[in-house]
Enzyme design. Structure first.
Site, PDB file in Angstrom:
ATOM      1  CG  ASP A  79     -18.807 -34.369  38.162  1.00 57.74           C
ATOM      2  OD1 ASP A  79     -17.644 -34.486  37.702  1.00 57.74           O
ATOM      3  OD2 ASP A  79     -19.193 -34.993  39.168  1.00 57.74           O
ATOM      4  CD  GLU A 144     -13.942 -36.311  40.834  1.00 59.87           C
ATOM      5  OE1 GLU A 144     -13.063 -36.618  41.670  1.00 59.87           O
ATOM      6  OE2 GLU A 144     -14.677 -35.315  40.983  1.00 59.87           O
TER       7      GLU A 144
END
Length: 168
Positions: A79, A144
Protein backbone atom coordinates in the site's frame (compact mmCIF):
# COMPACT_ATOMS: atom_id res chain seq x y z
CA UNK A 1 23.10 -22.66 -8.79
CA UNK A 2 25.93 -20.63 -7.27
CA UNK A 3 26.04 -16.92 -6.39
CA UNK A 4 27.56 -16.00 -9.76
CA UNK A 5 24.69 -17.74 -11.58
CA UNK A 6 22.15 -15.96 -9.38
CA UNK A 7 23.74 -12.58 -10.10
CA UNK A 8 23.65 -13.32 -13.85
CA UNK A 9 19.96 -14.24 -13.60
CA UNK A 10 19.24 -11.04 -11.66
CA UNK A 11 20.93 -8.98 -14.39
CA UNK A 12 19.00 -10.90 -17.04
CA UNK A 13 15.72 -10.09 -15.28
CA UNK A 14 16.39 -6.39 -14.69
CA UNK A 15 13.80 -5.34 -17.28
CA UNK A 16 11.36 -7.97 -16.00
CA UNK A 17 11.63 -6.45 -12.51
CA UNK A 18 11.19 -2.91 -13.85
CA UNK A 19 8.16 -3.90 -15.92
CA UNK A 20 6.52 -5.60 -12.95
CA UNK A 21 7.20 -2.54 -10.80
CA UNK A 22 5.70 -0.31 -13.47
CA UNK A 23 2.56 -2.47 -13.60
CA UNK A 24 2.19 -2.26 -9.81
CA UNK A 25 2.52 1.53 -9.78
CA UNK A 26 -0.14 1.85 -12.48
CA UNK A 27 -2.71 0.25 -10.15
CA UNK A 28 -3.26 2.65 -7.22
CA UNK A 29 -3.27 0.91 -3.85
CA UNK A 30 -3.74 3.24 -0.91
CA UNK A 31 -4.24 1.69 2.54
CA UNK A 32 -7.52 -0.27 2.67
CA UNK A 33 -7.96 0.00 -1.12
CA UNK A 34 -5.28 -2.47 -2.25
CA UNK A 35 -7.59 -5.14 -3.74
CA UNK A 36 -6.83 -4.49 -7.44
CA UNK A 37 -3.10 -4.27 -6.76
CA UNK A 38 -3.22 -7.54 -4.79
CA UNK A 39 -5.03 -9.25 -7.70
CA UNK A 40 -2.33 -8.01 -10.10
CA UNK A 41 0.38 -9.25 -7.74
CA UNK A 42 -1.32 -12.63 -7.46
CA UNK A 43 -1.14 -13.00 -11.24
CA UNK A 44 2.52 -11.92 -11.32
CA UNK A 45 3.43 -14.32 -8.50
CA UNK A 46 1.73 -17.23 -10.22
CA UNK A 47 3.49 -16.40 -13.50
CA UNK A 48 6.83 -16.35 -11.63
CA UNK A 49 6.14 -19.89 -10.41
CA UNK A 50 5.24 -19.32 -6.76
CA UNK A 51 3.18 -22.05 -5.13
CA UNK A 52 0.35 -21.81 -2.59
CA UNK A 53 -0.36 -18.26 -3.76
CA UNK A 54 -3.29 -17.02 -1.70
CA UNK A 55 -4.90 -13.95 -0.20
CA UNK A 56 -5.39 -13.98 3.56
CA UNK A 57 -8.48 -12.73 5.39
CA UNK A 58 -7.08 -9.22 5.75
CA UNK A 59 -6.16 -8.92 2.07
CA UNK A 60 -2.42 -9.62 2.13
CA UNK A 61 -0.96 -11.95 -0.49
CA UNK A 62 1.38 -14.85 0.23
CA UNK A 63 3.24 -17.28 -2.01
CA UNK A 64 6.12 -19.66 -1.55
CA UNK A 65 8.98 -21.47 -3.22
CA UNK A 66 10.43 -24.67 -1.78
CA UNK A 67 9.38 -27.05 0.95
CA UNK A 68 12.07 -26.74 3.59
CA UNK A 69 11.58 -27.36 7.30
CA UNK A 70 11.84 -23.70 8.34
CA UNK A 71 9.85 -20.69 7.09
CA UNK A 72 11.91 -17.78 5.78
CA UNK A 73 9.62 -14.88 4.86
CA UNK A 74 10.41 -11.80 2.80
CA UNK A 75 7.84 -9.05 3.34
CA UNK A 76 7.01 -5.89 1.40
CA UNK A 77 3.98 -3.77 2.12
CA UNK A 78 2.16 -2.92 -1.08
CA UNK A 79 0.00 0.00 0.00
CA UNK A 80 1.05 3.62 -0.44
CA UNK A 81 0.14 6.99 0.98
CA UNK A 82 -1.81 9.43 -1.16
CA UNK A 83 -0.27 11.54 -3.89
CA UNK A 84 -1.10 14.99 -2.53
CA UNK A 85 -1.43 17.55 -5.31
CA UNK A 86 -0.84 15.63 -8.56
CA UNK A 87 0.14 18.88 -10.32
CA UNK A 88 3.28 18.96 -8.17
CA UNK A 89 4.57 15.74 -9.72
CA UNK A 90 7.00 15.88 -12.68
CA UNK A 91 5.33 12.71 -14.01
CA UNK A 92 1.85 11.44 -13.15
CA UNK A 93 2.09 9.59 -9.83
CA UNK A 94 0.67 6.36 -11.27
CA UNK A 95 2.40 6.47 -14.64
CA UNK A 96 4.96 3.75 -13.88
CA UNK A 97 7.20 5.53 -16.38
CA UNK A 98 10.47 3.68 -17.04
CA UNK A 99 13.11 6.25 -17.99
CA UNK A 100 16.87 6.61 -17.56
CA UNK A 101 17.16 3.35 -15.64
CA UNK A 102 14.48 4.26 -13.10
CA UNK A 103 10.83 3.43 -12.59
CA UNK A 104 8.89 6.56 -11.65
CA UNK A 105 5.73 6.78 -9.57
CA UNK A 106 4.13 6.57 -6.14
CA UNK A 107 5.54 3.64 -4.21
CA UNK A 108 8.50 2.90 -6.48
CA UNK A 109 10.94 3.03 -3.58
CA UNK A 110 8.54 2.51 -0.64
CA UNK A 111 8.02 -0.36 -1.05
CA UNK A 112 6.87 -1.62 -4.41
CA UNK A 113 10.45 -1.91 -5.64
CA UNK A 114 11.02 -4.51 -2.94
CA UNK A 115 7.86 -6.35 -4.01
CA UNK A 116 9.01 -6.42 -7.64
CA UNK A 117 12.40 -7.76 -6.52
CA UNK A 118 10.72 -10.50 -4.51
CA UNK A 119 8.83 -11.70 -7.59
CA UNK A 120 12.09 -11.82 -9.52
CA UNK A 121 13.77 -13.71 -6.67
CA UNK A 122 10.97 -16.28 -6.69
CA UNK A 123 11.35 -16.75 -10.44
CA UNK A 124 15.10 -17.30 -10.06
CA UNK A 125 14.57 -19.79 -7.22
CA UNK A 126 12.02 -21.72 -9.29
CA UNK A 127 14.32 -21.84 -12.31
CA UNK A 128 17.11 -23.07 -10.05
CA UNK A 129 14.80 -25.84 -8.76
CA UNK A 130 15.45 -24.62 -5.20
CA UNK A 131 15.16 -27.43 -2.66
CA UNK A 132 17.02 -26.04 0.33
CA UNK A 133 16.36 -26.15 4.05
CA UNK A 134 13.87 -23.27 3.98
CA UNK A 135 10.42 -22.80 2.62
CA UNK A 136 10.86 -19.32 1.17
CA UNK A 137 7.66 -17.32 1.58
CA UNK A 138 6.94 -13.96 0.00
CA UNK A 139 4.41 -11.73 1.78
CA UNK A 140 2.86 -8.73 0.05
CA UNK A 141 1.14 -7.08 2.99
CA UNK A 142 -1.63 -4.51 3.23
CA UNK A 143 -2.64 -1.56 5.41
CA UNK A 144 0.94 -0.85 6.56
CA UNK A 145 0.83 2.89 5.88
CA UNK A 146 -2.17 3.35 8.20
CA UNK A 147 -1.75 0.48 10.69
CA UNK A 148 1.87 -0.68 10.71
CA UNK A 149 2.06 -4.20 12.11
CA UNK A 150 -1.65 -5.05 11.85
CA UNK A 151 -1.07 -7.32 8.85
CA UNK A 152 1.48 -9.40 10.77
CA UNK A 153 -0.63 -9.44 13.93
CA UNK A 154 -3.41 -10.89 11.78
CA UNK A 155 -1.15 -13.41 10.01
CA UNK A 156 0.30 -14.70 13.28
CA UNK A 157 -2.78 -14.63 15.50
CA UNK A 158 -5.58 -15.40 13.06
CA UNK A 159 -3.94 -17.35 10.23
CA UNK A 160 -1.41 -19.08 12.56
CA UNK A 161 1.30 -18.23 10.02
CA UNK A 162 4.42 -17.95 12.19
CA UNK A 163 7.76 -17.53 10.38
CA UNK A 164 11.05 -18.80 11.73
CA UNK A 165 12.82 -15.84 10.08
CA UNK A 166 11.42 -12.64 8.58
CA UNK A 167 13.02 -10.00 6.37
CA UNK A 168 11.01 -6.82 6.10
Amino acid sequence: MNSKDILEKAKKYRDYSAQNLSKMIQVPGFSCTEKERVLLLKKLCEEAGMEDVHIDGLGSLLGRVGKGKKKLVFDAHIDTVGVGDPSQWKNPPHSGLIKDGLVHGRGSSDQLGGAASMITAARILKEAAYDGDFTVWFAFTTIEEDCDGLCWKYLIEEEKFVPDFLVS
